[in-house]
Design a protein around this motif. Structure first.
Motif, PDB file in Angstrom:
ATOM      1  N   ARG A 141     -51.599 -36.244 -11.100  1.00 53.23           N
ATOM      2  CA  ARG A 141     -52.056 -34.875 -10.899  1.00 53.23           C
ATOM      3  C   ARG A 141     -51.493 -34.262  -9.626  1.00 53.23           C
ATOM      4  O   ARG A 141     -51.687 -33.089  -9.362  1.00 53.23           O
ATOM      5  CB  ARG A 141     -53.587 -34.836 -10.834  1.00 53.23           C
ATOM      6  N   HIS A 142     -50.808 -35.089  -8.808  1.00 54.71           N
ATOM      7  CA  HIS A 142     -50.239 -34.615  -7.543  1.00 54.71           C
ATOM      8  C   HIS A 142     -48.835 -35.174  -7.380  1.00 54.71           C
ATOM      9  O   HIS A 142     -48.495 -36.204  -7.971  1.00 54.71           O
ATOM     10  CB  HIS A 142     -51.122 -35.049  -6.367  1.00 54.71           C
ATOM     11  N   TYR A 143     -48.062 -34.498  -6.552  1.00 51.43           N
ATOM     12  CA  TYR A 143     -46.701 -34.970  -6.277  1.00 51.43           C
ATOM     13  C   TYR A 143     -46.245 -34.462  -4.924  1.00 51.43           C
ATOM     14  O   TYR A 143     -46.834 -33.554  -4.344  1.00 51.43           O
ATOM     15  CB  TYR A 143     -45.747 -34.509  -7.392  1.00 51.43           C
ATOM     16  N   GLY A 144     -45.184 -35.085  -4.450  1.00 52.78           N
ATOM     17  CA  GLY A 144     -44.487 -34.621  -3.262  1.00 52.78           C
ATOM     18  C   GLY A 144     -43.001 -34.640  -3.569  1.00 52.78           C
ATOM     19  O   GLY A 144     -42.501 -35.609  -4.144  1.00 52.78           O
ATOM     20  N   LEU A 145     -42.305 -33.596  -3.235  1.00 53.31           N
ATOM     21  CA  LEU A 145     -40.867 -33.492  -3.466  1.00 53.31           C
ATOM     22  C   LEU A 145     -40.200 -33.203  -2.134  1.00 53.31           C
ATOM     23  O   LEU A 145     -40.665 -32.327  -1.388  1.00 53.31           O
ATOM     24  CB  LEU A 145     -40.562 -32.361  -4.452  1.00 53.31           C
ATOM     25  N   ALA A 146     -39.130 -33.923  -1.826  1.00 51.17           N
ATOM     26  CA  ALA A 146     -38.438 -33.712  -0.559  1.00 51.17           C
ATOM     27  C   ALA A 146     -36.943 -33.925  -0.735  1.00 51.17           C
ATOM     28  O   ALA A 146     -36.497 -34.515  -1.722  1.00 51.17           O
ATOM     29  CB  ALA A 146     -38.989 -34.661   0.500  1.00 51.17           C
ATOM     30  N   TRP A 147     -36.194 -33.458   0.240  1.00 50.50           N
ATOM     31  CA  TRP A 147     -34.737 -33.599   0.235  1.00 50.50           C
ATOM     32  C   TRP A 147     -34.259 -33.873   1.650  1.00 50.50           C
ATOM     33  O   TRP A 147     -34.937 -33.576   2.623  1.00 50.50           O
ATOM     34  CB  TRP A 147     -34.072 -32.325  -0.299  1.00 50.50           C
ATOM     35  N   ALA A 148     -33.061 -34.432   1.725  1.00 45.65           N
ATOM     36  CA  ALA A 148     -32.412 -34.650   3.021  1.00 45.65           C
ATOM     37  C   ALA A 148     -30.912 -34.642   2.818  1.00 45.65           C
ATOM     38  O   ALA A 148     -30.414 -34.975   1.742  1.00 45.65           O
ATOM     39  CB  ALA A 148     -32.863 -35.968   3.643  1.00 45.65           C
ATOM     40  N   THR A 149     -30.193 -34.255   3.864  1.00 45.30           N
ATOM     41  CA  THR A 149     -28.739 -34.253   3.829  1.00 45.30           C
ATOM     42  C   THR A 149     -28.203 -35.032   5.028  1.00 45.30           C
ATOM     43  O   THR A 149     -28.748 -34.926   6.121  1.00 45.30           O
ATOM     44  CB  THR A 149     -28.168 -32.819   3.866  1.00 45.30           C
ATOM     45  N   PRO A 150     -27.142 -35.804   4.822  1.00 44.06           N
ATOM     46  CA  PRO A 150     -26.546 -36.513   5.961  1.00 44.06           C
ATOM     47  C   PRO A 150     -25.732 -35.543   6.822  1.00 44.06           C
ATOM     48  O   PRO A 150     -25.222 -34.537   6.331  1.00 44.06           O
ATOM     49  CB  PRO A 150     -25.656 -37.557   5.308  1.00 44.06           C
ATOM     50  N   ALA A 151     -25.604 -35.862   8.097  1.00 43.47           N
ATOM     51  CA  ALA A 151     -24.870 -35.003   9.030  1.00 43.47           C
ATOM     52  C   ALA A 151     -23.409 -34.833   8.613  1.00 43.47           C
ATOM     53  O   ALA A 151     -22.849 -33.755   8.760  1.00 43.47           O
ATOM     54  CB  ALA A 151     -24.950 -35.571  10.441  1.00 43.47           C
ATOM     55  N   ASP A 152     -22.813 -35.896   8.068  1.00 42.86           N
ATOM     56  CA  ASP A 152     -21.396 -35.815   7.703  1.00 42.86           C
ATOM     57  C   ASP A 152     -21.149 -35.157   6.349  1.00 42.86           C
ATOM     58  O   ASP A 152     -20.007 -34.883   5.989  1.00 42.86           O
ATOM     59  CB  ASP A 152     -20.747 -37.204   7.746  1.00 42.86           C
ATOM     60  N   LYS A 153     -22.205 -34.879   5.572  1.00 42.97           N
ATOM     61  CA  LYS A 153     -22.097 -34.208   4.275  1.00 42.97           C
ATOM     62  C   LYS A 153     -23.267 -33.240   4.134  1.00 42.97           C
ATOM     63  O   LYS A 153     -24.144 -33.445   3.296  1.00 42.97           O
ATOM     64  CB  LYS A 153     -22.146 -35.227   3.137  1.00 42.97           C
TER      65      LYS A 153
END
Length: 147
Positions: free
Chosen positions: A123-135
């Motif tokens: 009934r719940h979720y968490g969504l996240a993202w990340a990017t590396p410094a070189d890309k």
């Protein structure tokens, strides 16, 4: 240096959108469109699940590697315990998709990821993202689902 964030929106999960394109602006609304199409109840965000997802997205981006266990002692169950998450949970990870719509589409085409997203118990979720410094244009995604 990593860039990343949890995708949090203040819109109510029951908010109606004229089209899926409008819902794509809000990950929770888009996720709930998908769940509604399959006769499932809506989900809402949870801060602990978002933090667990952000931690995993950043780990993947820092290592340049997709997986549920990136680095020693950082398996899914250990990360859940560390975040104080109890009960059933699941995780979806991906990399390279440029938008929430693209990553949700990729997960819905993958049987295991689809099963997680369409699990009636969650009934719940968490969504996240990340990017590396070189890309900085390459995105690592993590979604953690729970009760």
């Amino acid at each position: 240096m990593l860039a990343g964030g949890a995708l949090v929106f203040a819109a109510a999960p029951s908010l109606l959108f004229a089209s899926e394109a409008e819902a794509a602006e809000d990950p929770t609304a888009l996720f709930n469109v998908i769940r509604k199409q399959h006769g499932l109840p809506p989900v809402d965000t949870d801060a602990r699940l978002e933090q667990a997802a952000l931690y995993q997205a950043k780990r993947m981006a820092s290592r340049g590697k997709i997986g549920h266990s990136v680095g020693w002692g950082n398996g899914f169950v250990a990360r859940l315990r560390q975040a104080g998450i109890r009960g059933p949970a699941a995780e979806n990870v991906a990399a390279g998709q440029r938008s929430t719509t693209e990553v949700f589409d990729a997960w819905m085409k993958s049987p295991g990821h689809r099963k997680n997203m369409l699990d009636r118990e969650f009934r719940h979720y968490g969504l996240a993202w990340a990017t590396p410094a070189d890309k900085p244009r390459y995105i690592y995604w993590a979604m953690v689902l729970g009760l």
